[in-house]
Write a protein that holds these residues in place. Structure first.
Motif, mmCIF file in Angstrom:
data_model
loop_
_atom_site.group_PDB
_atom_site.id
_atom_site.type_symbol
_atom_site.label_atom_id
_atom_site.label_comp_id
_atom_site.label_asym_id
_atom_site.label_seq_id
_atom_site.Cartn_x
_atom_site.Cartn_y
_atom_site.Cartn_z
ATOM 1 N N SER A 230 0.822 -1.207 0.000
ATOM 2 C CA SER A 230 0.000 0.000 0.000
ATOM 3 C C SER A 230 0.861 1.264 0.000
ATOM 4 C CB SER A 230 -0.916 0.000 1.220
ATOM 5 O OG SER A 230 -1.632 1.207 1.312
ATOM 6 N N LEU A 231 1.916 1.266 0.819
ATOM 7 C CA LEU A 231 2.788 2.434 0.886
ATOM 8 C C LEU A 231 3.530 2.648 -0.428
ATOM 9 C CD1 LEU A 231 3.907 4.724 2.585
ATOM 10 C CD2 LEU A 231 5.635 3.155 3.482
ATOM 11 N N LYS A 236 4.340 6.170 -5.059
ATOM 12 C CA LYS A 236 4.456 6.215 -6.515
ATOM 13 C C LYS A 236 3.481 7.220 -7.110
ATOM 14 C CE LYS A 236 4.364 3.311 -10.655
ATOM 15 N NZ LYS A 236 4.213 1.916 -11.174
ATOM 16 N N ALA A 237 2.283 7.291 -6.535
ATOM 17 C CA ALA A 237 1.255 8.193 -7.061
ATOM 18 C C ALA A 237 1.434 9.627 -6.599
ATOM 19 C CB ALA A 237 -0.125 7.693 -6.641
ATOM 20 N N CYS A 238 2.252 9.855 -5.565
ATOM 21 C CA CYS A 238 2.459 11.205 -5.044
ATOM 22 C C CYS A 238 3.596 11.882 -5.814
ATOM 23 C CB CYS A 238 2.783 11.150 -3.545
ATOM 24 S SG CYS A 238 2.905 12.774 -2.778
ATOM 25 N N SER A 262 8.906 1.278 -6.765
ATOM 26 C CA SER A 262 7.853 2.263 -6.999
ATOM 27 C C SER A 262 8.405 3.676 -7.168
ATOM 28 C CB SER A 262 6.867 2.247 -5.833
ATOM 29 O OG SER A 262 7.477 2.737 -4.652
ATOM 30 N N LEU A 263 9.665 3.887 -6.798
ATOM 31 C CA LEU A 263 10.274 5.215 -6.890
ATOM 32 C C LEU A 263 11.130 5.401 -8.139
ATOM 33 C CD1 LEU A 263 11.326 5.655 -3.147
ATOM 34 C CD2 LEU A 263 9.457 6.814 -4.329
ATOM 35 N N LEU A 264 11.291 4.352 -8.948
ATOM 36 C CA LEU A 264 12.079 4.486 -10.170
ATOM 37 C C LEU A 264 11.445 5.529 -11.082
ATOM 38 C CD1 LEU A 264 12.868 0.730 -10.945
ATOM 39 C CD2 LEU A 264 14.420 2.452 -10.004
ATOM 40 N N ASP A 265 12.273 6.424 -11.581
ATOM 41 C CA ASP A 265 11.830 7.497 -12.482
ATOM 42 C C ASP A 265 10.801 8.419 -11.828
ATOM 43 O OD1 ASP A 265 13.429 6.552 -14.679
ATOM 44 O OD2 ASP A 265 11.945 4.964 -14.962
#
Length: 460
Positions: A230-231, A236-238, A262-265
């Motif tokens: 979930s985190l 990723k969406a923020c 989820s933080l790539l790019d």
């Protein structure tokens, strides 16, 4: 006909005059010498008294607004005042009433931002999944979405633990111990909240419980798989997120890989802090990939379980990286094999300015290569090799490298066994670099003087 003076009318008796005066006053207990208030004043008093049911503010003149705001109660519902009142003095009164200590400078000197960030953080710290109504938090989003820039939550409460029936316990004998530990222990999911905070830039989280006292259990400090998934989706969406910290949460390799993937790019991320967790070499390889697939400038992996292979992966990424400014690997165990790999990378890297390798079981072979780094690298300004086993010969080699270095300003070698003489002479070289930097700042203009902080590494 002439009217006799009052003394004649009263019969020239002073006592009679006194009695008459007292009698007149006692007949009207509401009587006073105060002037009757103006109509505008009476209207403003009415507005203040009925503000919750009929909030009138923007229709008033500036002076009238000021008088109303100064009298408003600090206990008014947030749904009434949040989007109506921007006056800082009002929010300052609310903050001072709520918290005895407040450092508004940490909130951009904005009292309204301070109030909503701290208020939201307290709600999150006390939220109990399955017990607390989620709308307690979600209803606040439309009120605070323009003011919350940073969230620091150092506690997430787990659901209330219910007694498991004996039949269910028998059926779960085949389940793994980890699965049993994570059963119904998921924490509050931040997705909906963060999606509504359109100015959020910093997220600082700790999945644990404070002040548990005699009710201590390890699963109170459990960052579950569902929490992680979930985190990961949340960050990723923020797209406004610039700083992400997840510390002291028992994050292992697999969870680290999920989060980092989820933080790539990511379009805005500048700082990642996963310190004080259980991340090993597999997790660090994901972080090494992230370095060159983002605009990351600060990476903190202190106090994890990183060894030589993880350090080598980071070194390979640093060889090609052009954005990272600070790398913290304090309190790991990369040893000389990892330290030498990083030293080789720093001979080519031209962006890193801060490197912390304290407490990593490094010794003379690493010092030998770092001596070469000091001779050729012109961007490093701060290196920390404290609490290692550099030794006397290693200290001499580092001193030799410092003789050719003009850019290093801080070099922490405490408890590294290099000897007092080398420590003193390295301190002298650092002072010379700092003084040269100070003089360079004086050259463009004589009006501004910048004094560098001189680190005294000389032996006592």
């Amino acid at each position: 006909m002439a009217i006799p003076p009052p003394s004649k009318m009263a019969g020239s008796n002073p006592a009679a005059n006194t009695r008459r005066m007292r009698r007149i006053i006692s007949e009207d207990p509401e009587w006073s010498l105060t002037i009757v208030p103006r109509l505008t004043e009476l209207c403003l008093q009415h507005i203040v008294s009925n503000f919750e049911n009929n909030p009138i503010l923007t229709q008033l003149l500036p002076d009238q607004q000021r008088r109303v705001l100064d009298r408003l109660s600090t206990n008014l519902p947030l749904k009434v005042v949040a989007n109506l009142i921007t006056d800082e003095s009002y929010w300052r009164r609310r903050c001072n009433q709520r918290w005895a200590v407040g450092h508004v400078e940490k909130y951009g000197n904005n009292w309204k931002r301070m109030f909503f960030e701290r208020h939201l953080e307290e709600l999150l710290k006390l939220f109990i999944p399955g017990t607390t109504d989620p709308n307690v938090i979600l209803d606040l989003v439309p009120l605070c979405q323009d003011y919350v820039i940073r969230l620091r939550v150092d506690q997430f409460l787990p659901p209330v633990k219910l007694e498991q029936p004996i039949q269910e316990m028998d059926q779960s004998d085949s389940a793994s111990e980890n699965e049993l530990d994570e059963l119904n222990m998921d924490h509050y999911q931040l997705g909906d909240l963060v999606a509504g905070l359109r100015r959020l830039e910093e997220l600082d989280l700790v999945f644990g419980m404070k002040d548990c006292g005699m009710n201590f259990e390890w699963n109170l400090f459990l960052f579950t798989n569902r929490d992680c998934q979930s985190l990961a989706a949340t960050i990723k969406a923020c797209h406004t997120l610039k700083i992400f910290r997840l510390t002291r949460s028992k994050v292992d390799d697999e969870k680290a890989r999920i989060l980092i993937r989820s933080l790539l790019d990511h379009p805005a991320l500048l700082e990642l802090d996963l310190s004080h967790n259980n991340i090993g070499d597999r997790g660090v390889r994901a972080a090494a990939k992230l370095i060159n697939h983002s605009q990351l400038k600060i990476l903190n992996l202190a106090n994890n379980k990183i060894r030589a292979l993880g350090a080598q992966a980071l070194a390979h990424a640093l060889s090609y990286n052009t954005t990272l400014l600070s790398l913290n690997l304090r309190l790991n165990c990369i040893e000389d094999e990892g330290g030498q790999a990083l030293a080789h990378a720093l001979q080519n890297n031209s962006t890193l300015t801060n490197l912390h390798l304290g407490g990593n079981e490094l010794s003379e072979p690493t010092a030998t290569l770092f001596s070469q780094v000091l001779s050729v690298n012109t961007t490093l300004t701060c290196i920390n090799l404290s609490c290692n086993h550099i030794g006397l010969d290693g200290g001499k080699q580092l001193l030799e490298g410092m003789s050719d270095n003009k850019t290093l300003m801080e070099f922490d070698l405490r408890m590294s066994e290099i000897g007092q003489e080398s420590e003193y002479l390295i301190g002298v070289a650092l002072n010379a670099n700092q003084e040269a930097a100070r003089l360079r700042t004086l050259q463009p203009t004589c009006c501004h003087v910048t004094v560098s902080h001189i680190i005294n590494n000389a032996a006592g």
